[in-house]
Structures are given as C-alpha cells and as structure tokens.
Write a protein that holds these residues in place. Structure first.
Motif, short mmCIF file in Angstrom:
data_model
loop_
_atom_site.label_atom_id
_atom_site.label_comp_id
_atom_site.label_asym_id
_atom_site.label_seq_id
_atom_site.Cartn_x
_atom_site.Cartn_y
_atom_site.Cartn_z
N UNK A 427 -59.78 -44.07 -22.94
CA UNK A 427 -58.42 -43.99 -23.44
C UNK A 427 -57.56 -43.20 -22.46
N UNK A 428 -56.33 -43.68 -22.29
CA UNK A 428 -55.40 -42.97 -21.41
C UNK A 428 -55.09 -41.60 -21.99
N UNK A 429 -55.02 -40.61 -21.13
CA UNK A 429 -54.73 -39.25 -21.58
C UNK A 429 -53.22 -39.05 -21.62
N UNK A 430 -52.68 -39.06 -22.83
CA UNK A 430 -51.23 -38.92 -23.03
C UNK A 430 -50.99 -37.98 -24.20
N UNK A 431 -49.76 -37.49 -24.30
CA UNK A 431 -49.33 -36.71 -25.46
C UNK A 431 -47.88 -37.08 -25.78
N UNK A 432 -47.53 -36.92 -27.04
CA UNK A 432 -46.18 -37.23 -27.47
C UNK A 432 -45.29 -35.99 -27.33
N UNK A 433 -44.15 -36.17 -26.68
CA UNK A 433 -43.18 -35.08 -26.52
C UNK A 433 -41.82 -35.59 -26.94
N UNK A 434 -40.95 -34.66 -27.32
CA UNK A 434 -39.60 -35.02 -27.74
C UNK A 434 -38.76 -35.40 -26.53
N UNK A 435 -37.88 -36.39 -26.72
CA UNK A 435 -36.97 -36.79 -25.65
C UNK A 435 -35.93 -35.71 -25.41
N UNK A 436 -35.42 -35.65 -24.18
CA UNK A 436 -34.49 -34.58 -23.81
C UNK A 436 -33.18 -34.67 -24.57
N UNK A 437 -32.61 -35.85 -24.63
CA UNK A 437 -31.32 -36.02 -25.30
C UNK A 437 -31.52 -36.37 -26.77
N UNK A 438 -32.20 -37.46 -27.02
CA UNK A 438 -32.49 -37.84 -28.40
C UNK A 438 -33.74 -37.09 -28.87
N UNK A 439 -33.54 -35.83 -29.19
CA UNK A 439 -34.68 -34.96 -29.47
C UNK A 439 -35.41 -35.36 -30.75
N UNK A 440 -34.76 -36.17 -31.60
CA UNK A 440 -35.43 -36.62 -32.82
C UNK A 440 -36.41 -37.78 -32.56
N UNK A 441 -36.39 -38.29 -31.31
CA UNK A 441 -37.32 -39.33 -30.92
C UNK A 441 -38.39 -38.76 -30.00
N UNK A 442 -39.52 -39.44 -29.92
CA UNK A 442 -40.61 -38.98 -29.07
C UNK A 442 -40.96 -40.03 -28.03
N UNK A 443 -41.63 -39.59 -27.00
CA UNK A 443 -42.11 -40.49 -25.97
C UNK A 443 -43.49 -40.01 -25.53
#
Length: 557
Positions: A427-443
């Motif tokens: 599995x790819x090693x990733x984590x979910x973080x909040x977007x800089x501008x749209x902080x209510x969304x994650x990437x």
C-alpha cells in the motif's frame, strides 16, 4: 542415509536445470509466498497467518535492543534460507501446489539486495558514526527512548515521542552555539553532534532507493512474477568456489526432496503437505468363489492397485466435450506415521531409496505385506493442482486383504489457498492533511517509504549483518513451524471459498466409481463373486453424491 543418496543422484548433472513435471499452473501460490521475502511489514504480522495445525512464532530479542528487531521480509528470508538450505537441516515436507525452489531463490535474492544496501550503510556508519561515537550514542539513545515511548497504547505517546526528539534537537543546536569547550575538543564535539545527522540524511537516500526496489518486486510477484530472482552467487565460476557450489547443491537437494514419494501422516493434522482428511469411503466384503466348483485364482493387493492406477489415467477423458478434469498427477505414496505433535520427521533410507524416491519393488512389497501392525503403508494418490496452485485436491486409495475380507478405502484430502496475508499488495504510504485554502477539505500527502525510525533501525543493524546470529540474539527471529513445509504451514481451509469447496467435493464421486469399477474387474477376472461388492459399490456411489466436508481424521470416540 536417504539424503546422502539423494545428493549423489541429483548433484552433478550437466546442462541447464529444467523444471520437473507438475510445476505448471502453480505460480499464484508460489509468488504469493515468495513476495514475503520483499515485504517491509512488522514481523509480528505473520502471526496472523497461523492456523490451528501450524503455528509460527517470533522469538523475542533483548528487551533493551528493540531497535534491532527485524521486519517481516528480513525475518522470513533468513528463516526460510536457513531452514531449507542450511547445513545439517532436517527433512522437509513437500510443498504441493508450489515450487519451493523458486521461493527460496527469491529469499536469496532479497537477502542479496539487502546485503548490498547494508554494505553502503556500514560505510556511512563508519564515516559519520563510529568516528564520532559519543554523538552517535546520544542520538541512538534518543531514538530508542522515542521508539519505546511510541509503542505505548496511550494516544498521547506518539506526540510525546515526537516532542522528545524536537527537544533534543533544540538542545543540540544550543550546545553548538554555547560550546563549553575550546580548541580541538570543541570542534570534535560539534562534529559529533552534526555528523550523525548528516549520516542519517545520507542513509535515508540509500534506504529509500532499496525500499523502492523491494516494493517493486513485491508488487510484481503478486501481479504475475515479472521480475525474476537473481542469485549469481549460486553459480560457481571456478572449482574453488565452495560456497557457490554448496548453495547449488542445496538447491538441487531441495528440488529432489520436493519430488519424493514419501509422506507423513500426523494424526488429526492429516497427511503433512496434503491437508486434513475431509472424507472417507470404504468398500469391504468377503472374498467368495463365483463358481463353487472352482477356487479363487490367487492375486495380490498390488494387482488391484495396478488396475486402479491404469483406470485413473483415463479420468481426463469423458463422453461429452464439456471440459471436465484436467490431467491429474497419479503417484504411489509411502505413508509413514508420526506423532500429532512431532517436531521432526525422518525419511526412509537404505538401498530401497534413491534420491528421496522409494523404489518400485519396495513400494510393491509394502502394498502386499504391510497391511496390519507397525510399519509404513502404501497409498495410490490422484492429485489435482488447481486455481494456480491455490487448491490441491488429493484422493488416496489403499487396498488391504485380511483373512477373507478385501477392503478398498478412498479418502479425500484438500489443501486450501495460502493465507490472505501473502496475497496483500504493498500500500502507498500516504496521510490525509487539510488543504491550505479550503481547510474544510482534505487531500492525500505522499509519505516517504522509509520513515526516520526505520532509517535508524536499518543503519544500526547494517554493521551486524555480516554475522547474523548476533542480530538474531539482539533483535529476535522468526521461528518456523515444524515439521516445516512452505505450502502447508500457511494454508487456509478451502471450505470458505465456494468454488474451491465445490471442486474438492465434486472430485470424490468419479474417482470412487473408477476405483470400484477397476477393482471389481480384477475380482471378476480372478473368479471372485462380485455381487456383494457391486451392491456395496452402488450404495457408496449413492452416498458420496451428498458429500460434505468433515474432520475425518478426528475420531470422536
């Protein structure tokens, strides 16, 4: 004695090594097991693949040296290589449905890749660590404390561990600015603080490159085996290369033992390597003359078995063009009884054994004479390897004659797929973080394949990989279940897979009818009244159509 004979027969054969018959269609199970050599999961994860019959263990190392603990790929590769190629190793259980030599070759290839990485890491440790030992010890103590704290079940432990590392880094910067020494020792102290950090950055790049290579091989195997195992150390370049010659002989011996016609019955655990017995059908009737005025023509159990053998070869043929059975493997087996909890087995030896194969005349004698009391027994087996090696169906037939009663027994054995742990892709090693501008969304943020703690672990282990027993003592090791065979040690039950279960159950009826028809024909030819045999065969033919798996090896007396 059998092993020595096997070495002589299989050792010095010129030319390319050609895969022996029966290896086709076994790639899925083989590559799934081989992929474990390249995995970077925690070693304790393999305990999830334990079954009620076979249990692996992780021998712990020193409590203060958890930084030396191996991961799954390191522990698996070393354990399998030692167990299957090590000097003075105990006999192995055949891995039906897989090619154990391919698995071992991938273990050797994985060890080779790691050895090359560890050579670079050892050089890094020598240049940036050993020369500046005081600083290295301080940083290692910090990482060890951080590792121990992070293992706590307290949710705040991870944050505390990270805070500890940041705090020590801040103190290190302060130490560099406010140096309490002057002259040479001041510069040495500064270097002792900075050099291990620079070495860590260098080591991280080395580890990332190797981790990418290992993960690529892992995913390639599960996708169909695009990358082969490269083990040039197994090809002697000159007569003086004893290590390479020894390795080549070990691989040849492994291939010879895989083809052995000797198996072991371990009570409720069934025949090792074939799985537990899920069904059993017996036809036992009295031998009486068909014509009262004529005696029965003398015949032996082997005559019945030989007729059944010839008839079983026609199983793949049928009156309708609807697919049907693939060509089965039909083989005479010598079955040796061992204890349910036996930790080792001993293969037959002597002049009747050649290259782990019990000779035909010895098999015939066992079939005719060893039907009661102690000793090995003879079984005729018809085996299908299906689902790319994930399902192994074996039907065993034995014929006994005691006094005036002839008994024909057919038993069904099924070995299921390898545990799902071995078929999981990286599995790819990733984590979910909040977007800089749209902080209510994650990437999703991509993480490095090797984190800070892993770089330190690999760098610390690297200088000790030149003598692995020290690493086993410090960090622990994987203990394989005994008697060991690659396939059955991590096989799941086939009954949880609907189509696999159907295949196993459907094989019983046609095999049983062919066996009975062939046996009754021999009895007819030798003047035996077959009416009772025919009636009993018809009854069994009816009952076997409602076959259901059960634990036939567990006698609930």
């Amino acid at each position: 004695m059998g092993a020595a004979v096997a070495d002589d027969a299989f050792d010095f054969r010129p030319g390319a090594q050609v895969p022996l018959s029966g290896s086709a269609g076994q790639t899925a199970a083989t590559f799934a097991l081989a992929s474990a050599a390249y995995r970077d999961s925690p070693v304790d994860k393999i305990l999830e693949a334990n079954t009620e019959w076979h249990e692996s263990k992780v021998a712990p190392g020193r409590a203060w040296a958890t930084i030396f603990k191996p991961n799954l790929g390191e522990a698996f590769s070393r354990a399998v290589q030692l167990r299957m190629l090590g000097g003075g190793r105990k006999p192995l259980i055949q891995s039906f449905g897989t090619d154990p030599q391919a698995v071992v070759e991938h273990c050797l290839a994985a060890n080779r890749i790691r050895k090359e990485r560890d050579s670079w890491l050892t050089a890094v440790m020598a240049l940036t660590g050993i020369i500046f030992l005081p600083g290295l010890i301080v940083w290692l103590l910090v990482f060890q404390i951080r590792r121990t704290v992070a293992k706590s079940e307290d949710k705040r432990a991870g944050a505390l561990a990270t805070t500890l590392l940041i705090g020590v880094a801040a103190l290190a910067v302060l130490f560099l600015v406010k140096m309490p020494f002057t002259g040479f020792w001041a510069w040495y102290a500064r270097a002792a603080v900075v050099a291990p950090v620079l070495g860590w950055l260098w080591a991280k790049q080395i580890c990332e490159r190797t981790a990418g290579d290992l993960r690529e091989r892992w995913s390639s195997l599960l996708a169909g085996g695009g990358i082969g195992a490269k083990i040039p150390e197994a090809v002697p370049g000159s007569p003086g290369e004893t290590a390479a010659e020894r390795l080549r002989q070990g691989l040849a011996r492994l291939g010879a033992e895989q083809q052995s016609n000797s198996v072991f019955y371990a009570g409720p655990k069934g025949i090792l390597g074939m799985g537990t017995r899920w069904g059993s059908w017996q036809l036992a009737e009295e031998l009486t003359q068909a014509d009262p005025g004529k005696e029965i023509h003398p015949f032996r159990s082997w005559d019945v078995i030989r007729s059944i053998h010839d008839k079983l070869r026609m199983l793949e043929r049928g009156p309708l063009n609807t697919g049907g059975f693939p060509a089965p493997s039909i083989k005479h087996w010598v079955v040796t009884p061992v204890g349910e909890n036996a930790k080792a087995v001993s293969r037959p030896g002597g002049t009747d054994v050649d290259a782990y194969q019990v000779k035909s005349h010895a098999i015939q004698e066992i079939c005719n004479k060893q039907q009661f009391g102690s000793g090995d027994r003879h079984y005729l087996g018809v085996q299908w390897t299906l689902w790319d090696g994930q399902l192994v169906i074996t039907m065993l037939i034995t014929v006994t004659v005691l006094h005036e009663t002839l008994r024909i027994e057919v038993t069904g054995h099924a070995l299921g797929p390898v545990h799902s742990l071995f078929t999981s892709a990286p599995e790819a090693k990733v984590k979910e973080v909040a977007k800089t501008v749209r902080f209510w969304e994650t990437r999703e943020q991509k993480l490095p394949l090797v984190d800070a703690d892993e770089v330190v672990r690999l760098a610390v282990r690297a200088p000790f990989t030149w003598y692995p027993p020290v690493l086993d003592w410090l960090g622990g090791k994987l203990v394989l279940p005994e008697p060991f065979g690659l396939r059955h040690a991590w096989a799941a039950q086939p009954w949880r897979h609907r189509f696999m279960a159907d295949d196993a159950l459907r094989a019983a009826t046609p095999v049983l009818r062919v066996v009975h028809a062939a046996a009754i024909r021999v009895l007819d030819d030798n003047g035996v009244d077959t009416e009772k045999f025919g009636n009993r065969s018809s009854f069994l033919s009816t009952s076997v159509q409602d076959a259901s798996p059960r634990k036939a090896d567990v006698y609930d007396a």
